[in-house]
Design an enzyme around this catalytic site. Sequence first.
Site, PDB file in Angstrom:
ATOM      1  N   ASP A  11      46.330  27.184  20.305  1.00  0.00           N
ATOM      2  CA  ASP A  11      46.738  27.954  21.481  1.00  0.00           C
ATOM      3  C   ASP A  11      45.493  28.568  22.098  1.00  0.00           C
ATOM      4  O   ASP A  11      44.745  29.282  21.416  1.00  0.00           O
ATOM      5  CB  ASP A  11      47.709  29.075  21.084  1.00  0.00           C
ATOM      6  N   ASP A 130      60.459  24.870  24.231  1.00  0.00           N
ATOM      7  CA  ASP A 130      60.498  26.139  23.501  1.00  0.00           C
ATOM      8  C   ASP A 130      61.963  26.503  23.291  1.00  0.00           C
ATOM      9  O   ASP A 130      62.654  26.912  24.226  1.00  0.00           O
ATOM     10  CB  ASP A 130      59.773  27.241  24.285  1.00  0.00           C
TER      11      ASP A 130
END
Length: 257
Positions: A11, A130
């Site tokens: 990330d 997600d």
Amino acid sequence: MLSKRIIPCLDVKDGVVVKGVQFRNHEVMGGIVELARRYASEGADELVFYDITASSDERVVDKSWVSRVAEVIDIPFCVAGGIKSVEDARQILEFGADKVSINSPALADPTLITRLAERFGVQCVVVGIDSYFDAQSGHYQVKQFTGDESRTRTTAWHTLDWVEEAQKRGAGEIVLNVMNQDGMRQGYDLEQLKLVRAVCKVPLIASGGAGAMEHFRDAFTLADVDGALAASVFHKGLIPIPELKRWLKTEGVAIRE
């Protein structure tokens, strides 16, 4: 039998690699290029980079580090973050990425999946999802703009429906990010992965919850995923990739050396 893939997830925020818990409270893990080089040398099969605030900041992923990563590793890598057009994707692929992954922009405009698949081929187009289990409704819901807590919202899509829709539109791979499990190191959500596997005919990558070698094995053998993505256990050195691969092999998982 196709080999299962071990995929470190990086990330990216403000030019460094970070990691949060359930998509919050991010701490710095290290440099982008340094970690990419380390994982490639340790035997990772692939890398995924998420510029986690690109979509919520309404910008495209910073390309300056994409070419630097391409110069130092010889394994495939995928880049995600605010890719809203064929042109955005073209630039990232030209800078050296092998695949692009779209998430929030695909929810905003599902035709983007088809346009990218037609232009670059389905093998280059990953759809990240997600997914959040809402205990009140008992449904798995798709969330959008998860890189920014203040902008995160629940969409109208149930996860299984969006998995099917994304495939119809040309997704060549699905990465299922299970938000409830993210960073918790309690194991992948096998029940949800099995449900998704039943409707997912393209490669499926599990993400969110890896904390022990057994968790990888269970995702591969019980939910039949094609790849397992993890972050904190690799960044913090809790599970060395060479050791993980050797152990998985002894457990009967088809894995690349």
